[in-house]
Design an enzyme around this catalytic site. Structure first.
Site, PDB file in Angstrom:
ATOM      1  N   GLY A 105       0.841  -1.180   0.015  1.00 23.42           N
ATOM      2  CA  GLY A 105      -0.039  -0.005   0.066  1.00 23.42           C
ATOM      3  C   GLY A 105       0.870   1.123  -0.177  1.00 23.42           C
ATOM      4  O   GLY A 105       0.257   2.297  -0.425  1.00 23.42           O
ATOM      5  N   GLU A 108       1.473   1.865  -3.308  1.00 17.57           N
ATOM      6  CA  GLU A 108       0.235   2.221  -4.071  1.00 17.57           C
ATOM      7  C   GLU A 108       0.058   3.579  -3.771  1.00 17.57           C
ATOM      8  O   GLU A 108      -0.779   4.392  -4.629  1.00 17.57           O
ATOM      9  CB  GLU A 108      -0.827   1.255  -3.531  1.00 17.57           C
ATOM     10  CG  GLU A 108      -0.767  -0.142  -4.194  1.00 17.57           C
ATOM     11  CD  GLU A 108      -1.601  -1.165  -3.702  1.00 17.57           C
ATOM     12  OE1 GLU A 108      -1.458  -1.166  -2.495  1.00 17.57           O
ATOM     13  OE2 GLU A 108      -2.379  -1.990  -4.376  1.00 17.57           O
TER      14      GLU A 108
END
Ligand code: T1G
Length: 691
Positions: A105, A108
């Site tokens: 993440g 991301e």
């Protein structure tokens, strides 16, 4: 400075808003971090004095991924998607300033920034596959838009951490900034973006790299075929591949919906639950209740290894790989030369495979010094004995080390089963004696069983655990018993497989069941690989076991082209009619009636016997916790990581069911088999090993 929340702050410096996250130890994207991102971006967006935003983290690393401890619990707002939307939808450029490891993440989030800069030591990756997952916040849709489908397939299914220079070359990072100047470098880059009027570039809008893969399904077919063996039994790699396919073939929103659908399926599934358990189990194994993290340790600047055989050479490579000089001692020049030649060949092969340059291989080889004189170990901080598994030999070596090696050094034995307490009687400093059991091939297998003797000091234990992590091993602590944790449970399984041979089951039928369960090889294929004649001699052989009968016929395993299996010149195995006849005749000679045994029975008698032995190991205090036992079996024997380990598997079955099945098999488990009292007690109390 504006304090956004407990983990986020915003400082505006001459038009640049610096949004800083500080959530030790790895800036995981916990609820507070997500909130800090959302509120911080809103504040920066609303502030007319802010012309561009730098997103940076304090501590050792950029955002290292979602907070894995939150999985399986009710979601808490704001979601990661909300934080990403605030960044990607910002009315002003947002620059990610990356150091440490931008993972999962974290990467991301960085991919939702308009630009990314990094220090040269930084790494980026999407390692969710190691947790039985896939990047669930747009990573599978944005990554291929930058690096292309093929490279994205490798990154998401391999979960690799890619160095900053390579990220720059791929376009994942826009600029490298000075190692000691991330903040200043990121601010300077932000000013450049403003000065040049660069666009608010959104990764999601890029399509040229995907267009190159569109209409080429062979990219995915060939990737699946090339990796079929590696991905065998796993769900996550295949789901990652499907997400990259979706990125190529669907619009961004549709691709992201497919990613979220597949992520949801994985995150609630048994495989990811097992792999997330394994992630924390490895880290928990580092924690020893009565050996606190601040226990003094010996600084290991020089290592001595006695024995330059397969194990000694492999062990030496671990330290050379970590930049630690090693002196390898052998009894004669030929053995020493042979050992060093094997090490050289291993390094040269790795260099040929592109793992590192030949220059790097030479650098590591240069760290290894051969010697025929044990006195050359006098100044070593750690000495590891890796000689023949014979107690008298080991005690003689330790007695000599005791007289040679400087005070304060750690004296370790690589014994795989012998009594460490007895070895320690050979020295005047038993507190310095510890077990460091490496698994063959020692330069490849991640497990290190650290064995604690009755008199082993906390410093020796802490040093062994610490150096184990430094050389890239997963260390687990064991007490002293025959076979420690792993081999003791292997013996329990072996008792069942040997018994089933005498019940008329063929070796290949047993191997198939365990291979299909997810083990890398079955026990009989393993025996052929290791050699059936370990400890066997023609002089003493009495045709009293199937192994003796095979060895007497020179069927000693792969090395003789035949063992339990027959082997062709490429060492491909196939069931052997000769072996079948040997077993059939032997069973008849024993007066036994062969019976058909189901695959279920084969699997249960093997796995439940291991679980039962694991419970005894736990009950005796040989292992501190059940998850350490699982760390041993996943990292030392290839127990499929997506099944967690024997003890996690027991919980998955249910302990009451385990006990009921063991009772149902009753005498079939063998005359000496007893059910662990701890297992029975926990089953009766409805408890779990790995809650
Ligand atoms: N969540 C929670 N805790 C974490 C964590 C994480 N992501 N990563 C590390 N920790 C804890 C760890 O348990 C240990 O705790 C301490 O931090 C130090 O870790 C939506 C779904 C970053 C390379 O998979 O690979 O993002 O033992 O000992 O050796 O698509 O930690 O001290 O109490 O490993 O220096 C993806 C996992 C998540 C990265 C640092 N991210 N972490 O290694 O320290 S899923 C990952 C690592 C995701 C999104 C998906 C490593 C590290 P304690 P450590 P290290």
């Amino acid at each position: 400075m504006t304090v956004i929340n407990t983990v986020a702050s915003l400082v505006v410096e001459d038009g640049i808003g610096i949004l800083s996250i500080n959530y030790p130890p790895v800036n995981a994207l916990s609820q507070s971090v997500r909130e800090g991102l959302v509120q911080g971006m809103r504040a920066a967006n609303a502030d007319p004095a802010v012309k561009a935003v730098v997103l940076i983290c304090e501590g050792r690393t950029f955002l290292a991924g979602a907070d894995i401890t939150e999985f399986g619990k009710p979601p808490r707002a704001p979601s990661l998607f909300e934080a990403q939307d605030e960044i990607e939808g910002a009315a002003k450029p947002v620059i990610a300033a990356i150091h440490g490891t931008a993972l999962g993440g974290g990467l991301e989030v960085a991919l939702c920034c308009h630009y990314r800069v990094a220090v040269p030591s930084a790494k980026c990756g999407l390692p969710e596959v190691h947790l039985g997952l896939l990047p669930g916040a747009g990573g599978t849709q944005r990554l291929p838009r930058i690096v292309g489908a093929e490279r994205a397939l490798e990154m998401v299914t391999g979960g690799t951490h890619v160095g900053a220079a390579e990220c720059l070359a791929m376009g994942l990072v826009d600029e490298l900034v000075p190692a000691d100047g991330l903040r200043a470098g990121a601010i300077a880059f932000a000013r450049k973006v403003l000065a040049e009027g660069r666009p608010l570039r959104k990764v999601r809008d890029a399509d040229d790299k995907l267009a190159a893969a569109r209409g080429k399904p062979e990219i995915f077919a060939e990737f699946r075929k090339a990796n079929a063996r590696k991905f065998r039994g796993f769900l996550a790699p295949e789901y990652n591949i499907r997400c990259i396919e979706a990125a190529v073939n669907l619009p961004f929103e549709a691709g992201q919906r497919e990613e979220r659908r597949l992520f949801t399926e994985l995150v609630t599934g048994a495989q990811s639950i097992a792999q997330r358990y394994g992630f924390f189990a490895e880290r928990m194994a580092q924690k020893i209740p009565d050996v606190p993290a601040d226990t003094p340790t010996v600084a290991v600047a020089k290592v001595g290894i006695i024995g330059a055989g397969t194990m000694g050479g492999g062990i030496a490579m671990n330290f050379a790989n970590a930049g630690i000089p090693v002196t390898l001692v052998e009894t004669n020049q030929a053995a020493l030369d042979r050992g060093l030649a094997v090490v050289r060949r291993n390094y040269e092969n790795s260099a040929k495979r592109g793992r590192f340059t030949m220059a790097e291989a030479e650098r590591r080889i240069a760290l290894l010094t051969g010697s025929l004189d044990m006195n050359s170990l006098a100044d070593c901080d750690l000495v590891i004995e890796a000689v023949f598994e014979e107690m008298a030999v080991k005690k003689d070596i330790f007695a000599k080390l005791d007289r040679i090696v400087k005070p304060g050094a750690v004296l370790a034995s690589n014994t795989s089963a012998l009594n460490l307490n007895e070895i320690a009687t050979a020295v005047l400093r038993p507190e310095a004696v510890v077990g460091m059991h490496f698994f063959s091939p020692a330069n490849v297998m991640r497990l290190l069983e650290v064995v604690r003797g009755d008199k082993t000091s906390k410093t020796a234990i802490a040093t062994a655990m610490q150096i184990g992590k430094k050389i890239g091993k997963v260390a687990a602590l064991s007490g002293v018993c025959p076979g420690f944790i792993g081999n003791r449970m292997l013996a329990a399984r072996g008792a069942q497989t040997q018994a089933m041979l005498l019940e008329g089951v063929m070796p290949w039928d047993i191997d198939k069941v365990l291979y299909d369960f997810g083990m890398p090889m079955g026990p009989f294929a393993m025996s052929d690989l290791a050699g059936l004649d370990l400890g066997w001699s023609r002089e003493t052989s009495k045709s009293s076991t199937i192994r003796e009968l095979l060895c007497e016929r020179d069927r000693r395993g792969q090395k003789t082209g035949a063992g339990f299996y027959d082997y062709d010149e490429a060492r491909n195995a196939k069931p052997s009619e000769v072996t079948r006849q040997i077993i059939t005749d032997f069973v008849a000679q024993q007066g036994r009636q062969p019976r058909a045994i189901s695959e279920t029975e084969i699997l249960e008698r093997c796995t439940l016997a291991m679980i039962n032995e694991g419970a005894k190991i736990l009950d005796e205090g040989i292992a501190i916790r059940a998850s350490d036992i699982d760390v041993v079996w996943v990292n030392g024997y290839g127990w499929p990581v997506y099944r967690g380990g024997p003890m996690h598997h027991a919980d998955h079955i249910g302990l009451a069911e385990v006990v009921a099945k063991l009772k149902a098999y009753g005498p079939l488990m063998g005359p000496d088999f007893t059910i662990s009292p701890l297992l029975e007690r926990m089953a009766a109390e409805g408890k779990k090993f790995t809650a």
